[in-house]
Scaffold this motif. Structure first.
Motif, PDB file in Angstrom:
ATOM      1  N   TRP A  90       0.766  -1.002   0.045  1.00 46.37           N
ATOM      2  CA  TRP A  90       0.021   0.011   0.006  1.00 46.37           C
ATOM      3  C   TRP A  90       0.970   1.275   0.092  1.00 46.37           C
ATOM      4  O   TRP A  90       1.434   1.634   0.996  1.00 46.37           O
ATOM      5  CB  TRP A  90      -0.885   0.025   1.377  1.00 46.37           C
ATOM      6  N   PRO A  91       1.102   2.060  -1.021  1.00 43.94           N
ATOM      7  CA  PRO A  91       1.876   3.136  -1.155  1.00 43.94           C
ATOM      8  C   PRO A  91       1.287   4.266  -0.356  1.00 43.94           C
ATOM      9  O   PRO A  91       2.374   5.086  -0.025  1.00 43.94           O
ATOM     10  CB  PRO A  91       1.706   3.521  -2.380  1.00 43.94           C
ATOM     11  N   ILE A 135      -0.617   0.368  13.836  1.00 48.56           N
ATOM     12  CA  ILE A 135      -0.901   1.450  13.676  1.00 48.56           C
ATOM     13  C   ILE A 135      -0.236   1.874  12.348  1.00 48.56           C
ATOM     14  O   ILE A 135       1.053   1.397  12.379  1.00 48.56           O
ATOM     15  CB  ILE A 135      -0.863   2.378  14.809  1.00 48.56           C
ATOM     16  N   LEU A 136      -0.970   2.532  11.420  1.00 52.33           N
ATOM     17  CA  LEU A 136      -0.362   2.905  10.258  1.00 52.33           C
ATOM     18  C   LEU A 136      -0.408   4.333  10.260  1.00 52.33           C
ATOM     19  O   LEU A 136      -1.481   4.843  10.494  1.00 52.33           O
ATOM     20  CB  LEU A 136      -1.103   2.424   9.013  1.00 52.33           C
ATOM     21  N   LEU A 137       0.945   4.968   9.588  1.00 54.04           N
ATOM     22  CA  LEU A 137       0.779   6.398   9.284  1.00 54.04           C
ATOM     23  C   LEU A 137       0.648   6.469   7.866  1.00 54.04           C
ATOM     24  O   LEU A 137       1.518   5.926   7.079  1.00 54.04           O
ATOM     25  CB  LEU A 137       2.057   6.957   9.778  1.00 54.04           C
ATOM     26  N   CYS A 138      -0.309   7.067   7.415  1.00 56.62           N
ATOM     27  CA  CYS A 138      -0.557   7.266   6.015  1.00 56.62           C
ATOM     28  C   CYS A 138      -0.707   8.684   5.527  1.00 56.62           C
ATOM     29  O   CYS A 138      -0.986   9.649   6.430  1.00 56.62           O
ATOM     30  CB  CYS A 138      -2.246   6.567   5.906  1.00 56.62           C
ATOM     31  N   VAL A 139      -0.377   8.828   4.341  1.00 52.36           N
ATOM     32  CA  VAL A 139      -0.236  10.062   3.636  1.00 52.36           C
ATOM     33  C   VAL A 139      -1.359  10.062   2.291  1.00 52.36           C
ATOM     34  O   VAL A 139      -1.610   8.843   1.769  1.00 52.36           O
ATOM     35  CB  VAL A 139       0.924  10.755   2.994  1.00 52.36           C
ATOM     36  N   ALA A 140      -2.074  10.972   2.237  1.00 46.38           N
ATOM     37  CA  ALA A 140      -2.874  11.005   0.823  1.00 46.38           C
ATOM     38  C   ALA A 140      -3.068  12.342   0.159  1.00 46.38           C
ATOM     39  O   ALA A 140      -2.916  13.152   0.813  1.00 46.38           O
ATOM     40  CB  ALA A 140      -4.482  10.309   1.256  1.00 46.38           C
ATOM     41  N   PRO A 141      -3.415  12.473  -1.030  1.00 47.78           N
ATOM     42  CA  PRO A 141      -3.509  13.795  -1.592  1.00 47.78           C
ATOM     43  C   PRO A 141      -4.670  14.389  -1.139  1.00 47.78           C
ATOM     44  O   PRO A 141      -4.632  15.626  -1.206  1.00 47.78           O
ATOM     45  CB  PRO A 141      -3.566  13.469  -3.294  1.00 47.78           C
ATOM     46  N   ASP A 142      -5.887  13.564  -0.669  1.00 45.27           N
ATOM     47  CA  ASP A 142      -7.053  14.388  -0.196  1.00 45.27           C
ATOM     48  C   ASP A 142      -7.887  13.080   0.565  1.00 45.27           C
ATOM     49  O   ASP A 142      -7.587  12.139   0.780  1.00 45.27           O
ATOM     50  CB  ASP A 142      -7.913  14.900  -1.482  1.00 45.27           C
ATOM     51  N   LEU A 143      -8.895  13.754   1.119  1.00 46.57           N
ATOM     52  CA  LEU A 143      -9.897  12.972   1.874  1.00 46.57           C
ATOM     53  C   LEU A 143     -10.438  11.765   1.122  1.00 46.57           C
ATOM     54  O   LEU A 143     -10.557  10.627   1.573  1.00 46.57           O
ATOM     55  CB  LEU A 143     -10.752  14.010   2.626  1.00 46.57           C
ATOM     56  N   ARG A 144     -10.813  12.252   0.002  1.00 49.41           N
ATOM     57  CA  ARG A 144     -11.447  11.044  -0.827  1.00 49.41           C
ATOM     58  C   ARG A 144     -10.427   9.987  -1.021  1.00 49.41           C
ATOM     59  O   ARG A 144     -10.737   8.668  -0.938  1.00 49.41           O
ATOM     60  CB  ARG A 144     -12.066  11.390  -2.338  1.00 49.41           C
ATOM     61  N   SER A 145      -9.315  10.154  -1.391  1.00 43.74           N
ATOM     62  CA  SER A 145      -8.283   9.092  -1.886  1.00 43.74           C
ATOM     63  C   SER A 145      -8.057   8.277  -0.270  1.00 43.74           C
ATOM     64  O   SER A 145      -7.789   7.141  -0.317  1.00 43.74           O
ATOM     65  CB  SER A 145      -6.902   9.644  -1.956  1.00 43.74           C
ATOM     66  N   PHE A 146      -7.978   9.082   0.815  1.00 42.45           N
ATOM     67  CA  PHE A 146      -7.761   8.225   2.017  1.00 42.45           C
ATOM     68  C   PHE A 146      -9.052   7.333   2.458  1.00 42.45           C
ATOM     69  O   PHE A 146      -8.926   6.301   2.926  1.00 42.45           O
ATOM     70  CB  PHE A 146      -7.544   9.182   3.279  1.00 42.45           C
ATOM     71  N   GLN A 147     -10.335   8.041   2.011  1.00 52.59           N
ATOM     72  CA  GLN A 147     -11.463   7.126   2.397  1.00 52.59           C
ATOM     73  C   GLN A 147     -11.694   5.854   1.595  1.00 52.59           C
ATOM     74  O   GLN A 147     -11.770   4.749   2.051  1.00 52.59           O
ATOM     75  CB  GLN A 147     -12.633   8.215   2.074  1.00 52.59           C
ATOM     76  N   ASN A 148     -10.884   6.125   0.277  1.00 46.35           N
ATOM     77  CA  ASN A 148     -10.852   5.060  -0.538  1.00 46.35           C
ATOM     78  C   ASN A 148      -9.885   3.696  -0.067  1.00 46.35           C
ATOM     79  O   ASN A 148     -10.052   2.608  -0.163  1.00 46.35           O
ATOM     80  CB  ASN A 148     -10.491   5.369  -2.270  1.00 46.35           C
ATOM     81  N   PHE A 149      -8.640   4.304   0.422  1.00 45.65           N
ATOM     82  CA  PHE A 149      -7.642   3.594   1.135  1.00 45.65           C
ATOM     83  C   PHE A 149      -8.404   2.801   2.339  1.00 45.65           C
ATOM     84  O   PHE A 149      -8.293   1.529   2.456  1.00 45.65           O
ATOM     85  CB  PHE A 149      -6.499   4.260   1.523  1.00 45.65           C
ATOM     86  N   VAL A 150      -9.348   3.561   3.130  1.00 52.05           N
ATOM     87  CA  VAL A 150      -9.879   3.011   4.520  1.00 52.05           C
ATOM     88  C   VAL A 150     -10.683   1.636   3.827  1.00 52.05           C
ATOM     89  O   VAL A 150     -10.947   0.554   4.626  1.00 52.05           O
ATOM     90  CB  VAL A 150     -10.447   4.116   5.351  1.00 52.05           C
ATOM     91  N   HIS A 151     -11.438   2.301   2.931  1.00 51.25           N
ATOM     92  CA  HIS A 151     -12.350   1.095   2.261  1.00 51.25           C
ATOM     93  C   HIS A 151     -11.755  -0.108   1.912  1.00 51.25           C
ATOM     94  O   HIS A 151     -12.003  -1.362   2.267  1.00 51.25           O
ATOM     95  CB  HIS A 151     -13.205   1.515   1.274  1.00 51.25           C
ATOM     96  N   GLU A 152     -10.595  -0.104   1.214  1.00 53.71           N
ATOM     97  CA  GLU A 152      -9.762  -1.430   0.734  1.00 53.71           C
ATOM     98  C   GLU A 152      -9.115  -1.869   2.336  1.00 53.71           C
ATOM     99  O   GLU A 152      -9.253  -3.077   2.149  1.00 53.71           O
ATOM    100  CB  GLU A 152      -8.592  -1.025   0.022  1.00 53.71           C
ATOM    101  N   LEU A 153      -8.815  -0.999   3.154  1.00 56.43           N
ATOM    102  CA  LEU A 153      -8.314  -1.587   4.455  1.00 56.43           C
ATOM    103  C   LEU A 153      -9.052  -2.395   4.984  1.00 56.43           C
ATOM    104  O   LEU A 153      -8.881  -3.449   5.654  1.00 56.43           O
ATOM    105  CB  LEU A 153      -7.534  -0.584   5.155  1.00 56.43           C
ATOM    106  N   THR A 154     -10.309  -1.804   5.200  1.00 54.67           N
ATOM    107  CA  THR A 154     -11.356  -2.508   6.202  1.00 54.67           C
ATOM    108  C   THR A 154     -11.861  -3.874   5.574  1.00 54.67           C
ATOM    109  O   THR A 154     -12.262  -4.745   6.005  1.00 54.67           O
ATOM    110  CB  THR A 154     -12.693  -1.851   6.373  1.00 54.67           C
ATOM    111  N   GLY A 155     -11.505  -3.842   4.238  1.00 54.45           N
ATOM    112  CA  GLY A 155     -11.893  -5.248   3.294  1.00 54.45           C
ATOM    113  C   GLY A 155     -10.856  -6.411   3.276  1.00 54.45           C
ATOM    114  O   GLY A 155     -10.931  -7.380   2.624  1.00 54.45           O
TER     115      GLY A 155
END
Length: 158
Positions: free
Chosen positions: A93-94, A109-129
């Motif tokens: 996961w980049p 615990i993961l420290l994450c960076v993202a260009p915007d909230l939508r990108s982070f939300q998409n990542f969280v959706h992938e993470l929870t699945g």
């Protein structure tokens, strides 16, 4: 058994943490020894694993990663194979900048960076699945109070 480092080695490590691009000549001047033994000491510290590597520290915001957040992951199973499988998945996961396995209620615990909230939300959706993930809690950062990518070189307080 870990080798104890002397004051010169400690000074070398301190200087390299402050400036990993310092020349050997300047490093040797700052620690008070000549260049050849300084270079031998640096190579020895590298070979023994005291120095893990060298890298440039980048400004994520200037590169378009305006959002930084933590994701606390609780797995269904804490069997070693499941912990290892999750840690290996994290490597792919980049947006995950750092990952720590923890004791207690949270497994990772993961420290994450993202260009915007939508990108982070998409990542969280992938993470929870992801396989074996029970739940994920997130916290968006507001401001960084300290950014010290160094190991303290003072003697531990007793």
């Amino acid at each position: 058994m870990v080798r104890r480092i002397d004051d010169i080695d400690a000074n070398i490590l301190r200087e390299l943490q402050a400036d990993g691009r310092i020349t050997n000549v300047e490093l040797s001047r700052r620690v008070g020894i000549s260049a050849p033994p300084c270079l031998r000491r640096v190579r020895s510290l590298e070979e023994e694993g005291f120095i893990k590597g060298y890298r440039a520290l980048l400004d994520e915001k200037k590169l378009g990663f305006d959002l930084m957040a933590f994701a606390m992951v609780h797995l269904v199973s804490q069997a070693e194979a499941d912990l290892t499988a999750f840690a290996e998945r994290v490597e792919r996961w980049p947006l995950v900048r750092d990952c720590w396995m923890l004791s207690g209620e949270t497994d990772f615990i993961l420290l994450c960076v993202a260009p915007d909230l939508r990108s982070f939300q998409n990542f969280v959706h992938e993470l929870t699945g992801a396989p074996n993930v029970r739940n994920v809690k997130t916290a968006l950062t507001l401001r960084q109070s300290k950014d010290a990518a160094i190991v303290p070189m003072e003697s531990p307080a007793t």
